[in-house]
Scaffold this active site. Structure first.
Site, PDB file in Angstrom:
ATOM      1  CD1 TRP A  26       2.520   2.737  10.433  1.00 41.95           C
ATOM      2  CD2 TRP A  26       1.419   3.052   8.512  1.00 41.95           C
ATOM      3  NE1 TRP A  26       2.838   3.992   9.992  1.00 41.95           N
ATOM      4  CE2 TRP A  26       2.169   4.208   8.805  1.00 41.95           C
ATOM      5  CE3 TRP A  26       0.655   3.024   7.340  1.00 41.95           C
ATOM      6  CZ2 TRP A  26       2.177   5.326   7.971  1.00 41.95           C
ATOM      7  CZ3 TRP A  26       0.660   4.145   6.524  1.00 41.95           C
ATOM      8  CH2 TRP A  26       1.407   5.276   6.844  1.00 41.95           C
ATOM      9  CG  HIS A  59      -6.615   1.902   8.953  1.00 37.23           C
ATOM     10  ND1 HIS A  59      -6.132   3.147   8.602  1.00 37.23           N
ATOM     11  CD2 HIS A  59      -6.789   1.229   7.783  1.00 37.23           C
ATOM     12  CE1 HIS A  59      -6.019   3.218   7.284  1.00 37.23           C
ATOM     13  NE2 HIS A  59      -6.418   2.070   6.771  1.00 37.23           N
ATOM     14  CD  GLU A  66      -2.649   2.975   8.020  1.00 39.21           C
ATOM     15  OE1 GLU A  66      -2.474   3.195   9.247  1.00 39.21           O
ATOM     16  OE2 GLU A  66      -2.704   3.875   7.173  1.00 39.21           O
ATOM     17  NE  ARG A  71      -3.861   2.015   2.606  1.00 41.07           N
ATOM     18  CZ  ARG A  71      -3.796   2.935   3.571  1.00 41.07           C
ATOM     19  NH1 ARG A  71      -2.780   2.903   4.437  1.00 41.07           N
ATOM     20  NH2 ARG A  71      -4.725   3.864   3.681  1.00 41.07           N
ATOM     21  CG  ASN A 106      -4.689   7.059   5.653  1.00 39.23           C
ATOM     22  OD1 ASN A 106      -4.629   5.834   5.732  1.00 39.23           O
ATOM     23  ND2 ASN A 106      -4.359   7.850   6.666  1.00 39.23           N
ATOM     24  CD  GLU A 107      -5.772   6.388   9.754  1.00 38.95           C
ATOM     25  OE1 GLU A 107      -5.562   7.464  10.343  1.00 38.95           O
ATOM     26  OE2 GLU A 107      -5.112   5.356   9.957  1.00 38.95           O
ATOM     27  CE1 TYR A 167      -1.252   1.202  13.491  1.00 36.92           C
ATOM     28  CE2 TYR A 167      -3.305   1.951  12.494  1.00 36.92           C
ATOM     29  CZ  TYR A 167      -1.953   1.650  12.387  1.00 36.92           C
ATOM     30  OH  TYR A 167      -1.319   1.777  11.183  1.00 36.92           O
TER      31      TYR A 167
END
Length: 554
Positions: free
Chosen positions: A299, A240, A269, A96, A173-174, A242
């Site tokens: 990531w 994503h 991610e 990516r 992105n985001e 996290y």
């Protein structure tokens, strides 16, 4: 510009809001909404190139394609395109690529994007292209809109048309922060429709709001309506993961909701290292992705402002961080699970022949911390794609380097240590040769260094503290590359570090430098900071070594 993981940073606010509102993260949010009452129409199977069919990402020939790869910050490091070859050599099938549309960062030109696509194809990688300027729209005043990102892609249509077999367009992105994430749905639909009206036939990927982590469930609740708005059906959702995703239940609930609804999803991610906001459960992310045949993209390759999420140290594929080793060589990792896209000839049923065994490696240029290996090249009926160098210790093998040539330079070795190395060859279809004979290498003794180390606690709170370590070179020659060693006395552990990458076993800590702290100039110093966990006592370490040499303290 290096990027700090803003997604992780913003997740702290996410957790505070959750606590205040009494919500339960992700899993309990709108559980029925993501369970579509009708399956998405299988309208993408006749599409050109990569497309969606029955909730799955497929290649043009109808074969299932499961992404196994990493993110690469190209827009801030345009001269690091060698990284594409490096991640391929380590087994990735997808990358990516971070691009910019000019709203926040300098726009990547059409010729630059064309070159990126070309290099992805040369290295037999599927290329996910994303605009990063939309990150955190609604909270970050510098962020651009999805409509602006769509205009950027339309401006690149001549470059992207005809590449549908090789690329996926990740619109932005985001594209929404934590404030008013319900505002994500309408502009996402509008951007998709704008690209389709402009004639794009590519698979389009859309990121979730809440800095990509969807902790309020907006993407999950509205995924069916967003998917239905794409008349081609070639739409892929990206979550994503996290520190919001720090339990197995949260992860499995979210991923299974999309699979059950037959809505295509990828982990676009994710991170694993713990930080001050939490400890993501990367093991469950990777295991569940493998179980459900969902793609994942870690990531990130290198270049983060905070190097805790750098997979490689200083863009060097022979110096993987602990995070990099986990992603590439760990259980359910890339080396173990990645399959090359069949558009490149990988995975063809006819290619079951493994390369011949590489020749016995020979070692040269052995120093205290490095060694060069060469070996006779293997042959293959189709072609050798690369080689993996492993350390052999009894019945255990650890991959420590990958190369596309019949040679490799191993760095980061421990001084005065005996090693045993061997080599495997592999082809594009994933067939692996028998292991070569081994070679024994003993590194030299590190020269004594003139050094001193200062350690101080910057601040403390119940259960945690912030520390600072200053490494001083008191000699007349610069120190290039270093490894700092020390031990904690009271069970302290390092949760997050900047300026270096820690490895901890019990009380013993070893720190490797970040790219920007790797050289300590003569009569100069570098500083490493960290967040630590502690109990009731927090005694400072009293002894430090640098490359094996004892350093003065103070």
């Amino acid at each position: 510009m290096r990027r700090t993981r803003s997604t992780t940073r913003k997740s702290l606010l996410a957790r505070l809001v959750i606590a205040l509102l009494g919500l339960v993260v992700v899993g309990a949010l709108c559980p029925a909404a993501a369970q579509a009452q009708t399956e998405p129409a299988d309208v993408g199977t006749q599409a050109t190139g990569l497309h969606i069919g029955n909730g799955r990402l497929l290649e043009g020939n109808g074969n299932d394609f499961v992404m196994r790869g990493v993110n690469h910050a190209h827009t801030w490091y345009p001269n690091e395109l060698q990284s594409l070859a490096d991640v391929k050599a380590l087994g990735a099938n997808t990358v990516r690529v971070v691009l910019a549309d000019g709203h926040r960062w300098t726009a990547n030109t059409a010729s630059d994007v064309a070159n990126v696509v070309s290099q992805c194809k040369v290295n037999r990688l599927i290329c996910v292209l994303e605009v990063h300027d939309t990150t955190g729209y609604g909270e970050d005043a510098a962020a651009g809109t999805l409509d602006q990102a769509a205009d950027y892609w339309i401006g690149l249509k001549d470059v992207l048309a005809g590449q549908e077999n090789y690329i996926i367009i990740n619109i932005g992105n985001e594209p929404w922060g934590n404030t008013g994430p319900e505002g994500w749905t309408a502009p996402t639909i509008a951007a998709i429709k704008k690209l389709r009206t402009a004639g794009f036939e590519h698979t389009i990927m859309v990121d979730a709001p809440n800095w990509g982590q969807d902790w309020q469930g907006v993407m999950r609740a509205n995924a069916q309506s967003v998917y239905a708005a794409d008349t081609t059906g070639n739409l892929l959702f990206s979550i994503h993961m996290y520190s919001v995703f720090d339990t197995a239940a949260e992860i499995t609930d979210y991923l299974n909701a999309f699979v059950t609804a037959k809505l295509p999803l990828v982990i676009g991610e994710f991170g694993g290292p713990a930080d001050q906001w939490g400890d993501p459960d990367e093991d469950t992310m990777m295991a569940t992705a493998e179980q459900l045949d969902l793609g994942y993209l870690a990531w990130s390759w290198s270049g983060n402002t905070d190097p805790i999420l750098d997979l490689s140290i200083g863009f060097d594929p022979t110096q993987l961080s602990a995070w990099g080793q986990r992603i590439f060589n760990g259980v359910n990792g890339i080396a173990q699970t990645s399959k090359e896209a069949t558009v490149y000839g990988g995975g063809t049923p006819g290619d079951t022949q493994a390369p011949t065994t590489p020749g016995t490696p020979t070692a040269s240029a052995v120093t205290a911390t490095s060694a060069a290996l060469t070996w006779t090249a293997s042959t293959d009926n189709v072609g050798v794609a690369g080689y993996d160098v492993v350390r052999v210790s009894g019945g255990t093998e650890t991959k420590i380097a990958a190369s596309t040539a019949n040679s490799a330079t191993l760095s980061g070795l421990t001084p005065a240590t005996a090693y045993t190395f061997a080599v495997y060859a592999r082809d594009a279809a994933g067939n692996r040769s028998a292991r070569s004979a081994t070679v024994n290498v003993t590194t030299g003794t590190a020269p004594a260094l003139a050094c001193s180390v200062g350690y101080r606690v910057v601040g403390e709170w119940p259960g945690g503290f912030q520390g600072e370590i200053v490494i001083r070179n008191t000699g007349a020659t610069a120190i290039s590359g270093w490894k700092l060693g020390f031990s904690f006395a009271d069970g302290q552990t390092i949760a997050n570090m900047w300026g270096g990458t820690p490895t901890q076993s019990g009380s013993t800590v070893s720190v490797a430098p970040a790219s920007y702290t790797s050289t300590v100039p003569a009569a100069g110093s570098v500083t490493v900071g960290f967040i630590g966990n502690k109990g009731s006592t927090n005694t400072a370490p009293t002894a430090f070594t640098l490359n094996g040499s004892a350093c003065a303290t103070g």
